[in-house]
Write an enzyme that holds these catalytic residues in place. Structure first.
Site, PDB file in Angstrom:
ATOM      1  N   SER A 166       1.002  -1.194   0.316  1.00 55.08           N
ATOM      2  CA  SER A 166       0.112   0.025   0.020  1.00 55.08           C
ATOM      3  C   SER A 166       0.767   1.182   0.308  1.00 55.08           C
ATOM      4  O   SER A 166       2.099   1.136   0.233  1.00 55.08           O
ATOM      5  CB  SER A 166      -0.896  -0.164   1.396  1.00 55.08           C
ATOM      6  OG  SER A 166      -1.527   1.297   1.437  1.00 55.08           O
ATOM      7  N   TYR A 179      -2.133  -0.168  10.392  1.00 55.86           N
ATOM      8  CA  TYR A 179      -2.230  -0.770   9.003  1.00 55.86           C
ATOM      9  C   TYR A 179      -0.840  -0.013   8.248  1.00 55.86           C
ATOM     10  O   TYR A 179      -0.228  -0.885   7.355  1.00 55.86           O
ATOM     11  CB  TYR A 179      -3.382  -0.107   8.437  1.00 55.86           C
ATOM     12  CG  TYR A 179      -3.999  -0.523   7.242  1.00 55.86           C
ATOM     13  CD1 TYR A 179      -3.579  -1.699   6.578  1.00 55.86           C
ATOM     14  CD2 TYR A 179      -4.140   0.564   6.043  1.00 55.86           C
ATOM     15  CE1 TYR A 179      -4.208  -2.329   5.266  1.00 55.86           C
ATOM     16  CE2 TYR A 179      -4.493  -0.049   4.675  1.00 55.86           C
ATOM     17  CZ  TYR A 179      -4.479  -1.051   4.372  1.00 55.86           C
ATOM     18  OH  TYR A 179      -4.621  -1.648   3.160  1.00 55.86           O
TER      19      TYR A 179
HETATM   20  N1  LIG Z   1      -8.767  -0.131  -1.244  1.00 59.20           N
HETATM   21  C1  LIG Z   1      -7.542   0.362  -1.355  1.00 59.20           C
HETATM   22  O1  LIG Z   1      -7.619   1.546  -1.834  1.00 59.20           O
HETATM   23  C2  LIG Z   1      -6.332  -0.510  -1.056  1.00 59.20           C
HETATM   24  C3  LIG Z   1      -5.066   0.360  -1.210  1.00 59.20           C
HETATM   25  C4  LIG Z   1      -4.015  -0.410  -0.928  1.00 59.20           C
HETATM   26  C5  LIG Z   1      -3.976  -1.556  -0.650  1.00 59.20           C
HETATM   27  N2  LIG Z   1      -4.986  -2.359  -0.549  1.00 59.20           N
HETATM   28  C6  LIG Z   1      -4.833  -3.647  -0.153  1.00 59.20           C
HETATM   29  O2  LIG Z   1      -5.464  -4.407  -1.235  1.00 59.20           O
HETATM   30  C7  LIG Z   1      -6.125  -5.727  -0.489  1.00 59.20           C
HETATM   31  C8  LIG Z   1      -7.414  -5.854  -1.189  1.00 59.20           C
HETATM   32  O3  LIG Z   1      -8.032  -5.132  -0.455  1.00 59.20           O
HETATM   33  P1  LIG Z   1      -9.767  -4.810  -0.918  1.00 59.20           P
HETATM   34  O4  LIG Z   1     -10.049  -3.382  -0.636  1.00 59.20           O
HETATM   35  O5  LIG Z   1     -10.255  -5.219  -2.315  1.00 59.20           O
HETATM   36  O6  LIG Z   1     -10.283  -5.597   0.208  1.00 59.20           O
HETATM   37  P2  LIG Z   1     -11.732  -6.168   0.544  1.00 59.20           P
HETATM   38  O7  LIG Z   1     -12.324  -5.456   1.731  1.00 59.20           O
HETATM   39  O8  LIG Z   1     -12.640  -5.712  -0.915  1.00 59.20           O
HETATM   40  O9  LIG Z   1     -11.533  -7.633   0.449  1.00 59.20           O
HETATM   41  C9  LIG Z   1     -10.701  -8.234   1.585  1.00 59.20           C
HETATM   42  C10 LIG Z   1     -10.726  -9.646   1.220  1.00 59.20           C
HETATM   43  O10 LIG Z   1      -9.903 -10.163   2.223  1.00 59.20           O
HETATM   44  C11 LIG Z   1     -10.341 -11.339   2.861  1.00 59.20           C
HETATM   45  N3  LIG Z   1     -10.060 -11.672   4.068  1.00 59.20           N
HETATM   46  C12 LIG Z   1     -10.108 -10.780   5.077  1.00 59.20           C
HETATM   47  N4  LIG Z   1      -9.351 -11.357   6.342  1.00 59.20           N
HETATM   48  C13 LIG Z   1      -9.129 -12.630   5.981  1.00 59.20           C
HETATM   49  C14 LIG Z   1      -8.859 -13.753   6.773  1.00 59.20           C
HETATM   50  N5  LIG Z   1      -8.495 -13.643   7.916  1.00 59.20           N
HETATM   51  N6  LIG Z   1      -8.506 -14.989   5.861  1.00 59.20           N
HETATM   52  C15 LIG Z   1      -8.936 -15.057   4.706  1.00 59.20           C
HETATM   53  N7  LIG Z   1      -9.256 -13.862   3.702  1.00 59.20           N
HETATM   54  C16 LIG Z   1      -9.615 -12.717   4.555  1.00 59.20           C
HETATM   55  C17 LIG Z   1     -11.902 -11.242   2.636  1.00 59.20           C
HETATM   56  O11 LIG Z   1     -12.795 -12.246   2.828  1.00 59.20           O
HETATM   57  C18 LIG Z   1     -11.964 -10.454   1.157  1.00 59.20           C
HETATM   58  O12 LIG Z   1     -12.174 -11.459   0.189  1.00 59.20           O
HETATM   59  C19 LIG Z   1      -5.938  -5.677   0.754  1.00 59.20           C
HETATM   60  O13 LIG Z   1      -4.617  -6.175   1.152  1.00 59.20           O
HETATM   61  C20 LIG Z   1      -5.687  -4.136   1.001  1.00 59.20           C
HETATM   62  O14 LIG Z   1      -4.971  -3.887   2.279  1.00 59.20           O
HETATM   63  C21 LIG Z   1      -6.421  -1.569  -0.799  1.00 59.20           C
END
Ligand SMILES: NC(=O)c1ccc[n+]([C@@H]2O[C@H](COP(=O)([O-])OP(=O)(O)OC[C@H]3O[C@@H](n4cnc5c(N)ncnc54)[C@H](O)[C@@H]3O)[C@@H](O)[C@H]2O)c1
Length: 283
Positions: A166, A179
């Site tokens: 991130s 985070y």
């Molecule tokens: N949304 C953003 O702008 C952004 C920016 C940078 C990084 N990220 C990272 O990208 C990745 C995906 O983000 P997103 O926003 O699509 O997430 P999201 O909230 O849409 O989905 C999260 C996913 O993680 C799974 N999950 C959570 N806890 C879990 C566990 N203990 N075991 C197995 N699965 C688990 C959930 O079931 C889901 O499939 C994450 O690592 C997040 O930190 C997101």
């Protein structure tokens, strides 16, 4: 001149943790579209199965397995199913992750007069359990699946791991120390594992998304009437391209990194996909 590669992942087995989420769901779709057999590992049996069904309905090949990335037994069980149904893992996307309100301060700056206000979570109120939850989900949630699935990859051609870091890994974002620290650890671990696995032919890289609107952060970014929150405006002002990313804008980087022919000498990097957020000093 003919390019020495095309993005053909035919019959590669790709494990996508967090594959029911917004960003990694799009990644799972893209991998399937390039011919990969995809295993969706996430929380919630129904969500995993629904995601796999939508890939299969679109002509792809996927299975969904409810898995907790923090439990070794759960990962082991998922691995056994994948070995039986799809074969050994070629590509692991460590996408499960996120933040939690208990690892978050209410305000950006510490002000002494706020310390008596019970409605605010100050630095001193951060709950160790909340911090631990966020740290474990992002860091251990990357390390444990890497331990489990990289065993299939040793000295087999075209195998790699992609971690999801991130922007807060480069410079911490206000309010979210847990985070930010956890994602810094994910970037650091990406480099460590790339070095560690360099003699057994497993490449390890990461993508650092900028700001994308997803289920997790929607309430932080938009007010109930759909207007951007103050934090959202700050983000957009700090993103020279002046907008949020779309999930499909991560896919070119993902496919480049997993396609051995295209990126065979790219190892241990963290690629920002961020509309120049990380390049901008604010001036
Ligand atoms: N949304 C953003 O702008 C952004 C920016 C940078 C990084 N990220 C990272 O990208 C990745 C995906 O983000 P997103 O926003 O699509 O997430 P999201 O909230 O849409 O989905 C999260 C996913 O993680 C799974 N999950 C959570 N806890 C879990 C566990 N203990 N075991 C197995 N699965 C688990 C959930 O079931 C889901 O499939 C994450 O690592 C997040 O930190 C997101």
């Amino acid at each position: 001149m003919k390019l020495p590669f095309n993005i053909d992942l035919k019959d590669k087995v790709c494990v996508v943790t967090g594959g029911t989420g917004v960003l990694c769901g799009a990644m799972a779709d893209a991998l399937a579209e390039c011919g990969a057999k995809v295993a969706i590992l996430a929380l919630g049996k129904e969500a995993c199965e629904a995601k796999a069904k939508s890939i299969n309905d679109n002509g792809g090949c996927a299975i969904g397995i409810e898995t907790n990335v923090l439990e070794k037994e759960s990962l082991k069980r998922a691995h056994e199913i994948i070995l039986n149904e799809l074969g050994p893992c070629d590509i692991l996307i460590n996408g499960a992750g996120g933040n939690h309100p208990k690892g978050t301060t209410t305000k950006e700056y510490l002000l002494e007069e706020d310390l008596d206000n019970d409605e605010l979570t100050s630095f001193y109120d951060l709950d160790p359990k909340g911090v631990e939850f966020v740290f474990n989900l992002n860091f251990l949630g990357t390390l444990l699946p890497s331990q489990e699935f990289s065993k299939d990859m040793l000295n087999r051609k075209g195998c790699s791991i992609i971690n999801i870091s991130s922007m807060n890994a480069y410079t911490p974002l206000t309010k979210i120390p847990a985070y930010s620290g956890a994602k810094a650890a994910v970037s650091n671990f990406t480099q460590w594992l790339a070095v560690h696995m360099s003699k057994v032919g497993v490449r390890v890289n990461a993508i650092a998304p900028g700001f994308f609107v997803t289920a997790q952060n929607e309430k932080l970014l938009f007010n109930e009437d759909g207007t951007p929150t103050e934090r959202s405006e700050k983000i957009l002002n700090s993103t020279p391209m002046g907008r949020f990313g779309e999930a499909n804008e991560l896919l070119g980087t993902l496919l480049f990194l997993v396609c051995e022919d295209a990126s065979s000498f790219v190892n241990g990097v963290v690629v920002p996909v961020d509309g120049a957020f990380s390049a901008y000093s604010g001036v």
